[in-house]
Design a protein around this motif. Sequence first.
Motif, PDB file in Angstrom:
ATOM      1  N   MET A   1       0.821  -1.211   0.000  1.00  0.00           N
ATOM      2  CA  MET A   1       0.000   0.000   0.000  1.00  0.00           C
ATOM      3  C   MET A   1       0.855   1.262   0.000  1.00  0.00           C
ATOM      4  O   MET A   1       0.334   2.371   0.109  1.00  0.00           O
ATOM      5  N   GLY A   2       2.171   1.101  -0.120  1.00  0.00           N
ATOM      6  CA  GLY A   2       3.061   2.241  -0.208  1.00  0.00           C
ATOM      7  C   GLY A   2       3.562   2.779   1.115  1.00  0.00           C
ATOM      8  O   GLY A   2       4.176   3.848   1.163  1.00  0.00           O
ATOM      9  N   MET A   3       3.332   2.046   2.199  1.00  0.00           N
ATOM     10  CA  MET A   3       3.817   2.504   3.499  1.00  0.00           C
ATOM     11  C   MET A   3       5.278   2.117   3.662  1.00  0.00           C
ATOM     12  O   MET A   3       5.693   1.030   3.259  1.00  0.00           O
ATOM     13  N   HIS A   4       6.065   2.998   4.263  1.00  0.00           N
ATOM     14  CA  HIS A   4       7.488   2.718   4.455  1.00  0.00           C
ATOM     15  C   HIS A   4       7.838   2.410   5.911  1.00  0.00           C
ATOM     16  O   HIS A   4       8.957   2.024   6.219  1.00  0.00           O
ATOM     17  N   ALA A   5       6.868   2.580   6.823  1.00  0.00           N
ATOM     18  CA  ALA A   5       7.115   2.292   8.240  1.00  0.00           C
ATOM     19  C   ALA A   5       5.809   1.938   8.928  1.00  0.00           C
ATOM     20  O   ALA A   5       4.732   2.390   8.522  1.00  0.00           O
ATOM     21  N   LEU A   6       5.925   1.111   9.956  1.00  0.00           N
ATOM     22  CA  LEU A   6       4.767   0.733  10.765  1.00  0.00           C
ATOM     23  C   LEU A   6       5.037   1.063  12.223  1.00  0.00           C
ATOM     24  O   LEU A   6       6.156   0.879  12.720  1.00  0.00           O
ATOM     25  N   ARG A   7       4.012   1.536  12.889  1.00  0.00           N
ATOM     26  CA  ARG A   7       4.070   1.748  14.326  1.00  0.00           C
ATOM     27  C   ARG A   7       3.026   0.864  15.005  1.00  0.00           C
ATOM     28  O   ARG A   7       2.052   0.436  14.386  1.00  0.00           O
ATOM     29  N   LEU A   8       3.239   0.633  16.272  1.00  0.00           N
ATOM     30  CA  LEU A   8       2.256  -0.099  17.060  1.00  0.00           C
ATOM     31  C   LEU A   8       2.522   0.175  18.533  1.00  0.00           C
ATOM     32  O   LEU A   8       3.600   0.617  18.922  1.00  0.00           O
ATOM     33  N   GLY A   9       1.533  -0.093  19.339  1.00  0.00           N
ATOM     34  CA  GLY A   9       1.674   0.061  20.778  1.00  0.00           C
ATOM     35  C   GLY A   9       1.077  -1.132  21.485  1.00  0.00           C
ATOM     36  O   GLY A   9       0.177  -1.796  20.964  1.00  0.00           O
ATOM     37  N   THR A  10       1.582  -1.417  22.678  1.00  0.00           N
ATOM     38  CA  THR A  10       1.035  -2.538  23.428  1.00  0.00           C
ATOM     39  C   THR A  10       1.109  -2.258  24.924  1.00  0.00           C
ATOM     40  O   THR A  10       1.775  -1.320  25.382  1.00  0.00           O
ATOM     41  N   ASN A  11       0.417  -3.087  25.667  1.00  0.00           N
ATOM     42  CA  ASN A  11       0.310  -2.942  27.113  1.00  0.00           C
ATOM     43  C   ASN A  11       1.355  -3.805  27.818  1.00  0.00           C
ATOM     44  O   ASN A  11       1.705  -4.887  27.332  1.00  0.00           O
ATOM     45  N   SER A  12       1.849  -3.363  28.951  1.00  0.00           N
ATOM     46  CA  SER A  12       2.858  -4.136  29.692  1.00  0.00           C
ATOM     47  C   SER A  12       2.359  -5.512  30.100  1.00  0.00           C
ATOM     48  O   SER A  12       3.150  -6.444  30.285  1.00  0.00           O
ATOM     49  N   ALA A  13       1.027  -5.642  30.234  1.00  0.00           N
ATOM     50  CA  ALA A  13       0.458  -6.929  30.634  1.00  0.00           C
ATOM     51  C   ALA A  13       0.569  -7.975  29.526  1.00  0.00           C
ATOM     52  O   ALA A  13       0.482  -9.177  29.795  1.00  0.00           O
ATOM     53  N   LEU A  14       0.760  -7.537  28.283  1.00  0.00           N
ATOM     54  CA  LEU A  14       0.817  -8.455  27.144  1.00  0.00           C
ATOM     55  C   LEU A  14       2.272  -8.793  26.838  1.00  0.00           C
ATOM     56  O   LEU A  14       2.847  -8.399  25.827  1.00  0.00           O
ATOM     57  N   ARG A  15       2.879  -9.560  27.725  1.00  0.00           N
ATOM     58  CA  ARG A  15       4.313  -9.825  27.634  1.00  0.00           C
ATOM     59  C   ARG A  15       4.695 -10.583  26.362  1.00  0.00           C
ATOM     60  O   ARG A  15       5.750 -10.346  25.785  1.00  0.00           O
ATOM     61  N   GLU A  16       3.828 -11.514  25.928  1.00  0.00           N
ATOM     62  CA  GLU A  16       4.156 -12.277  24.733  1.00  0.00           C
ATOM     63  C   GLU A  16       4.155 -11.376  23.495  1.00  0.00           C
ATOM     64  O   GLU A  16       4.943 -11.579  22.567  1.00  0.00           O
ATOM     65  N   ALA A  17       3.286 -10.355  23.497  1.00  0.00           N
ATOM     66  CA  ALA A  17       3.263  -9.415  22.374  1.00  0.00           C
ATOM     67  C   ALA A  17       4.538  -8.585  22.364  1.00  0.00           C
ATOM     68  O   ALA A  17       5.147  -8.358  21.301  1.00  0.00           O
TER      69      ALA A  17
END
Length: 295
Positions: A247-263
């Motif tokens: 889709m033409g994106m050159h970077a991805l961001r994401l966020g997660t919670n400290s409780a989701l250790r496996e993520a």
Amino acid sequence: MGTVSHAAEFRDFNRYYTQRIGLLTDRYMGADRPLSESRVLFEIGSGADVRDLRARLELDSGYLSRLLRSLEGQGLITVRAADGDRRIRTAALTPAGDAALADMNSRATDVADDLLSALDQPQQDRLIDAMAQVRRLLRLAGIDVAVAEATSAPARACLSAFADEMRARVPEGYDDGELVDADELTAPRGALLIATEHGRAVGCAALRRLDDDGVGEVRHMWVRSDARGIGLGHRLLREVELHAAAMGMHALRLGTNSALREALAMYRTRGYVEIPPYDGDIHVHHAFEKALRTG
């Protein structure tokens, strides 16, 4: 895609294994029926919905019907309309079917014991561990991942399951109103990828465009509890990255919670670098970014 050499090795293993455990004869395990009928008998077990049986074994409906008629003709099963809904058919073993299944299980155990007895205990342990790994990888390879309509029933079910898990695991709680709007998960603004196994949704990952400069965001990563531990989360994330690049994106961001250790562990393993939080989401304790290969 696998290389030619990988495909050749895969095929060679299949030929060796099917011959070694006797799948090429029409008398599976020395009984009076082939593997196909024996497997259906095993799957029926204590009773089965014929539709579920067809989906689980991924058999053509006509072929399954022929197998069921053959087993009925041998007096091993009965097939009847379900109580309360004649559109649903259920299959059940007869007493003769119970005896045939017990005999088949006994024969199969004897074959396995005979094969394993030629190996010492450490070799047996290595073989069983390797078989478990092969099963996990084959299961992962058999799961379909595709873009879905964000308003479809499977999409709503996946996103609802994600919200339920967040409510159960993060201390801040979670409200369905915090889910990304469907129009943001529809091209050209984004996409929702759903992983499906035997017609059942077992995971999802959302992608939305953050700005016009080619930065996207991964949201709502979820894997059904009984599909965890096989690498499906990694596969979903890889598919999102490929889709974002297309889709033409050159970077991805994401966020997660400290409780989701496996993520947290997965994102770091896949090359995401921790960055300062980029929005005010109360659930995000750790933010990440990854540059994508394009072109």
